[in-house]
Design a protein around this motif. Structure first.
Motif, PDB file in Angstrom:
ATOM      1  N   MET A   1      28.936   2.617 123.681  1.00 40.37           N
ATOM      2  CA  MET A   1      27.732   3.441 123.101  1.00 40.37           C
ATOM      3  C   MET A   1      28.412   4.726 122.627  1.00 40.37           C
ATOM      4  N   LEU A   2      28.236   5.188 121.546  1.00 35.29           N
ATOM      5  CA  LEU A   2      28.441   6.564 120.942  1.00 35.29           C
ATOM      6  C   LEU A   2      27.351   7.266 120.951  1.00 35.29           C
ATOM      7  N   GLU A   3      27.252   8.403 121.944  1.00 37.76           N
ATOM      8  CA  GLU A   3      25.826   9.137 121.858  1.00 37.76           C
ATOM      9  C   GLU A   3      26.142  10.394 121.095  1.00 37.76           C
ATOM     10  N   ILE A   4      25.147  10.485 120.038  1.00 37.50           N
ATOM     11  CA  ILE A   4      25.275  11.385 119.088  1.00 37.50           C
ATOM     12  C   ILE A   4      24.154  12.508 119.331  1.00 37.50           C
ATOM     13  N   GLY A   5      24.163  13.722 119.170  1.00 35.41           N
ATOM     14  CA  GLY A   5      23.318  14.647 119.162  1.00 35.41           C
ATOM     15  C   GLY A   5      22.988  15.539 117.947  1.00 35.41           C
ATOM     16  N   SER A   6      21.802  15.550 117.583  1.00 36.72           N
ATOM     17  CA  SER A   6      21.439  16.417 116.265  1.00 36.72           C
ATOM     18  C   SER A   6      20.150  17.285 116.175  1.00 36.72           C
ATOM     19  N   THR A   7      20.057  18.319 115.364  1.00 36.45           N
ATOM     20  CA  THR A   7      18.942  18.988 115.479  1.00 36.45           C
ATOM     21  C   THR A   7      18.459  18.963 113.839  1.00 36.45           C
ATOM     22  N   THR A   8      17.011  18.728 113.625  1.00 34.51           N
ATOM     23  CA  THR A   8      16.738  18.730 112.345  1.00 34.51           C
ATOM     24  C   THR A   8      15.263  19.164 112.155  1.00 34.51           C
ATOM     25  N   ASP A   9      14.982  19.549 111.215  1.00 36.10           N
ATOM     26  CA  ASP A   9      13.521  19.831 110.774  1.00 36.10           C
ATOM     27  C   ASP A   9      12.985  19.012 109.344  1.00 36.10           C
ATOM     28  N   SER A  10      11.717  18.975 108.878  1.00 38.58           N
ATOM     29  CA  SER A  10      11.350  18.183 107.924  1.00 38.58           C
ATOM     30  C   SER A  10      12.234  18.524 106.567  1.00 38.58           C
ATOM     31  N   GLU A  11      12.628  19.664 106.517  1.00 42.59           N
ATOM     32  CA  GLU A  11      13.515  19.933 105.090  1.00 42.59           C
ATOM     33  C   GLU A  11      14.709  19.341 105.142  1.00 42.59           C
ATOM     34  N   PHE A  12      15.295  19.106 106.329  1.00 46.34           N
ATOM     35  CA  PHE A  12      16.668  18.549 106.326  1.00 46.34           C
ATOM     36  C   PHE A  12      16.608  16.841 106.772  1.00 46.34           C
ATOM     37  N   VAL A  13      15.319  16.356 106.748  1.00 43.02           N
ATOM     38  CA  VAL A  13      15.501  14.757 107.296  1.00 43.02           C
ATOM     39  C   VAL A  13      16.408  13.805 106.203  1.00 43.02           C
ATOM     40  N   ASN A  14      16.178  14.273 105.171  1.00 43.19           N
ATOM     41  CA  ASN A  14      17.099  13.192 104.264  1.00 43.19           C
ATOM     42  C   ASN A  14      18.437  13.398 104.343  1.00 43.19           C
ATOM     43  N   VAL A  15      19.037  14.773 104.797  1.00 39.81           N
ATOM     44  CA  VAL A  15      20.353  15.151 104.898  1.00 39.81           C
ATOM     45  C   VAL A  15      20.750  14.518 106.378  1.00 39.81           C
ATOM     46  N   LEU A  16      19.775  14.533 107.317  1.00 43.27           N
ATOM     47  CA  LEU A  16      20.337  13.996 108.446  1.00 43.27           C
ATOM     48  C   LEU A  16      20.610  12.354 108.404  1.00 43.27           C
ATOM     49  N   LEU A  17      19.581  11.699 107.579  1.00 40.84           N
ATOM     50  CA  LEU A  17      19.617  10.101 107.278  1.00 40.84           C
ATOM     51  C   LEU A  17      21.064   9.895 106.581  1.00 40.84           C
ATOM     52  N   THR A  18      21.323  10.783 105.805  1.00 44.01           N
ATOM     53  CA  THR A  18      22.474  10.536 104.871  1.00 44.01           C
ATOM     54  C   THR A  18      23.841  10.658 105.820  1.00 44.01           C
ATOM     55  N   SER A  19      23.647  11.640 106.679  1.00 36.47           N
ATOM     56  CA  SER A  19      24.686  11.511 107.738  1.00 36.47           C
ATOM     57  C   SER A  19      24.793  10.363 108.643  1.00 36.47           C
ATOM     58  N   TYR A  20      23.690  10.035 109.076  1.00 40.91           N
ATOM     59  CA  TYR A  20      23.537   8.905 109.810  1.00 40.91           C
ATOM     60  C   TYR A  20      23.979   7.674 109.543  1.00 40.91           C
ATOM     61  N   VAL A  21      23.707   7.445 108.104  1.00 37.75           N
ATOM     62  CA  VAL A  21      24.222   6.219 107.241  1.00 37.75           C
ATOM     63  C   VAL A  21      25.495   6.244 107.269  1.00 37.75           C
ATOM     64  N   SER A  22      26.323   7.313 106.927  1.00 39.52           N
ATOM     65  CA  SER A  22      27.655   7.407 106.605  1.00 39.52           C
ATOM     66  C   SER A  22      28.363   7.053 108.248  1.00 39.52           C
ATOM     67  N   LEU A  23      27.889   7.510 109.110  1.00 35.07           N
ATOM     68  CA  LEU A  23      28.478   7.146 110.311  1.00 35.07           C
ATOM     69  C   LEU A  23      28.325   5.706 110.963  1.00 35.07           C
ATOM     70  N   LEU A  24      27.089   5.122 110.430  1.00 37.81           N
ATOM     71  CA  LEU A  24      26.771   3.834 110.822  1.00 37.81           C
ATOM     72  C   LEU A  24      27.577   2.926 109.809  1.00 37.81           C
TER      73      LEU A  24
END
Length: 278
Positions: A1-24
């Motif tokens: 299991m790869l444990e990933i940590g991130s911090t975000t707010d509403s403004e950057f939700v799409n940015v976070l999701l884009t990053s996670y999609v690229s990882l997956l």
């Protein structure tokens, strides 16, 4: 299991999701647990993030770790000469106190993955507290901060491979909180200055292909170290993790800060919208 940590707010939700999609997408042989410190995300934000589990079999867990940190960092120094900073940038100090895993890979949400990261996650830390990639501004800010050190290297805090036990054993969270309060008048790079001061000489230098930063992408600086220059050349040719640092965000379309890798971000953003929706 790869444990990933991130911090975000509403403004950057799409940015976070884009990053996670690229990882997956680029690590389908691995399973992921995403640990998110959210700065007042809405219920709809969390619903969209949770849709990753439906879209990707390798997304095993999504853990929201709370929003109880604003008071700890309220009024903290957020001025910066090269980027727009929020107080939630400091929240990364809290991760080792909140997770039970022995190792955590913290990633800024403005990063895109292009390849496998298992070798990164399992990298040898040689008894150091964290692994990180040298800041590609190649400056000895520890000298400027007046911090005693043997190595002049200064790391970028957007990627932190954390040995959580060693972090807690050395009380890094409390020390970082104290440093950022006592030195608010001299830190120009917020959490990054703070962590470099507290972790001086106790971090493992990782390959720059795991944190290709905007200054290197734009060929602004060059390391004085021959090994680093060679590694930087390889990183530019085939980076694993692209980090849109400072003002060089992928949505910047004009001027000196336009990223040469911006199209890579939009490739995964489009895929994210197809999987998750707007």
């Amino acid at each position: 299991m790869l444990e990933i940590g991130s911090t975000t707010d509403s403004e950057f939700v799409n940015v976070l999701l884009t990053s996670y999609v690229s990882l997956l997408e680029n690590n389908k042989q691995e399973t992921f647990s995403f640990n998110i410190i959210d700065d007042n995300l809405t219920d709809d934000d969390k619903r969209r993030i949770n849709l990753l589990r439906q879209s990707y079999r390798n997304c095993a867990q999504i853990n929201f770790l709370g929003t109880d940190f604003a008071e700890l960092y309220h009024g903290a120094n957020i001025r910066s000469p090269r980027s727009l900073i929020k107080e939630n940038t400091y929240y990364r100090f809290e991760f080792p106190q909140l997770v039970s895993c022995p190792r955590l890979l913290y990633l800024d949400c403005d990063m895109i993955c292009r390849g496998e990261i298992s070798a990164l996650f399992n990298a040898e830390l040689h008894d150091n507290i964290i692994g990180a990639v040298e800041s590609q501004m190649y400056v000895d800010r520890l000298e400027l901060l007046g911090v005693k050190h043997q190595r002049p290297q200064y790391f970028n805090a957007g990627l932190l491979l954390i040995d959580t036990k060693k972090w807690k054993d050395h009380d890094i969270t409390a020390r970082a909180r104290q440093y950022m309060k006592e030195h608010a008048d001299i830190i120009d790079f917020q959490d990054q200055d703070t962590l470099n001061a507290v972790l001086a000489d106790h971090w493992e230098q990782l390959d720059p292909k795991y944190d290709l930063q905007s200054p290197l992408m734009r060929h602004e600086k060059q390391s004085a170290d021959p090994w680093q220059r060679k590694a930087a050349t390889h990183a530019l040719q085939d980076p694993v993790l692209i980090h849109y640092t400072g003002f060089g965000k992928p949505w910047v379309t004009k001027g000196e800060y336009v990223s040469p890798w911006r199209s890579e971000y939009y490739k995964y953003q489009q895929l994210m919208f197809e999987k998750i929706g707007h």
